[in-house]
Motif scaffolding. Structure first.
Motif, PDB file in Angstrom:
ATOM      1  N   VAL A   1       1.883  -2.517   9.343  1.00 45.60           N
ATOM      2  CA  VAL A   1       2.886  -1.707   9.304  1.00 45.60           C
ATOM      3  C   VAL A   1       3.640  -1.266  10.680  1.00 45.60           C
ATOM      4  CG1 VAL A   1       1.579   0.410   9.490  1.00 45.60           C
ATOM      5  CG2 VAL A   1       3.928   0.392   8.159  1.00 45.60           C
TER       6      VAL A   1
ATOM      7  N   HIS B   1      -1.416   4.072   3.933  1.00 47.73           N
ATOM      8  CA  HIS B   1      -1.221   3.459   2.967  1.00 47.73           C
ATOM      9  C   HIS B   1      -1.637   4.215   1.520  1.00 47.73           C
ATOM     10  CE1 HIS B   1      -0.462  -1.156   1.437  1.00 47.73           C
ATOM     11  NE2 HIS B   1       0.324  -0.044   0.760  1.00 47.73           N
TER      12      HIS B   1
ATOM     13  N   ASN C   1       2.868  -4.960   3.420  1.00 46.55           N
ATOM     14  CA  ASN C   1       2.449  -4.373   4.541  1.00 46.55           C
ATOM     15  C   ASN C   1       0.936  -3.514   4.293  1.00 46.55           C
ATOM     16  OD1 ASN C   1       5.186  -2.596   6.461  1.00 46.55           O
ATOM     17  ND2 ASN C   1       5.168  -4.565   5.452  1.00 46.55           N
TER      18      ASN C   1
ATOM     19  N   ILE D   1       5.424   3.159   4.712  1.00 44.80           N
ATOM     20  CA  ILE D   1       6.234   2.537   5.862  1.00 44.80           C
ATOM     21  C   ILE D   1       7.073   3.425   6.433  1.00 44.80           C
ATOM     22  CG2 ILE D   1       7.513   0.443   6.226  1.00 44.80           C
ATOM     23  CD1 ILE D   1       6.493  -0.762   3.664  1.00 44.80           C
TER      24      ILE D   1
ATOM     25  N   HIS E   1       5.960  -3.933  11.674  1.00 45.12           N
ATOM     26  CA  HIS E   1       7.212  -3.672  10.790  1.00 45.12           C
ATOM     27  C   HIS E   1       7.962  -2.864  11.485  1.00 45.12           C
ATOM     28  CE1 HIS E   1       8.890  -3.194   6.529  1.00 45.12           C
ATOM     29  NE2 HIS E   1       9.821  -3.652   7.388  1.00 45.12           N
TER      30      HIS E   1
END
Length: 339
Positions: free
Chosen positions: A224, A190, A185, A15, A227
């Motif tokens: 993400v 990732h 997320n 993130i 976010h």
């Protein structure tokens, strides 16, 4: 807009790394400092495209190292701190809680002390919905900012502790802060120990996919990128001292998520292997983001569009995740899932 210096801790992680890229691209008149220890989940290859930009800077440091952190604060005089740096994998916290306390609690304290000493404009602490504990399966119940904190794992307990420290520094020292708590997320870069990238990478390699218990645990999923836009808004417009929940109303059972990926890749559900459930496995997480929406935030991805984008990214970036799932990662996988 005046030039600002933004310290992003944990900017080589998932993130935090996406946020660093977002800020470098969207705020060319800001200097973005990425501070990371580069533990097993830290990776700088994701930043190759921004490394040559004048507003990107990397600092290799441990947030627990008080002397080094204070030296950087004294030298650079940051305006904002966006604090992602944390041990974040629940399974690893169950087998080795100590490192989670060291990084997530003591490291946060060091950053708070430095932020207080050098009078930053805002400390944005990025937390998790896991601090709230679990919900039952009633689809009308959600976490709000007023939900009591009842962490279930060593990881979520360490994040709860850091949340409370941040709040205490605001109340005691009048440090300007916001705390954000997000749902799960997913998206580019990732680390493949988490459910979605683990499933994608293993399905693409025709390998068995582990699913805890009966797979009916429910999570709310947040892309993400959405976010990052939420954090951008809160950093600049969030009311001092407030907590904001960030979620997308994208609830799915773990089994539904795995099946969606398998179907999208044209593979067989026979790849699913149910394994012994995680200790203290929370039933359901679901966030009510109304407070943030009133501030002006709306996500651009729902789960269907977001998972398609994510799968496509993993298909186009096999070199990135293939180099990660070798070596130590394989040893960890075998130990954790017993196959």
């Amino acid at each position: 807009m005046s030039k600002k210096k933004v310290l992003v801790t944990g900017g080589a992680g998932f993130i935090g790394g996406n946020f660093v890229q977002y800020m470098v691209e969207n705020y060319p008149n800001y200097d973005i400092y990425n501070l990371d220890l580069l533990t097993y989940a830290g990776d700088l290859t994701k930043h190759r495209e921004i490394e040559r930009k004048n507003n990107y800077h990397f600092i290799h440091a441990d947030i627990v190292d008080r002397e080094t952190i204070f030296n950087y604060f004294d030298k650079e005089r940051f305006d904002f701190v966006v604090h992602f740096a944390a041990e974040s994998h629940v399974d690893r916290s169950i087998s080795d809680p100590e490192i989670f306390i060291r990084t997530n609690v003591l490291g946060t304290q060091v950053l708070l002390d430095a932020s207080k000493e050098y009078k930053i404009s805002k400390f944005l602490h990025v937390s998790t919905d896991e601090v709230y504990g679990e919900l039952d399966f009633d689809p009308t119940t959600f976490f709000t900012e007023e939900t009591h904190l009842q962490p279930s794992s060593p990881y979520s307990a360490s994040k709860t502790s850091s949340d409370l420290l941040v709040h205490a520094y605001h109340e005691t020292y009048d440090l300007p802060i916001n705390i954000t708590r997000c749902s799960n997320n997913y998206g580019p870069y990732h680390f493949p120990e988490k459910l979605i990238p683990l499933t994608i990478s293993r399905v693409l390699n025709d390998e068995k996919v582990p699913v805890y218990g009966d797979g009916k645990n429910v999570r709310d999923w947040l892309h993400v990128y959405d976010h990052c836009t939420a954090l951008d808004l809160i950093l600049h417009d969030g009311e001092n001292g407030e907590v904001y929940n960030i979620g997308g109303h994208n609830e799915r059972t773990n089994l539904e998520v795995v099946n969606t990926i398998i179907k999208s890749l044209g593979k067989s559900e026979d790849l699913i292997t149910f394994v012994e459930d995680r200790l203290g496995h929370d039933k359901r997480y679901a966030i009510d983001p109304t407070k943030l929406e009133k501030l002006g935030w709306n996500p651009i991805y729902n789960f269907d569009t977001g998972i398609k984008q994510t799968i496509t990214w993993y298909l186009n970036n096999k070199d990135w995740w293939n180099q990660i799932i070798s070596g130590e990662y394989q040893d960890y996988f075998k130990k954790q899932y017993k196959f």
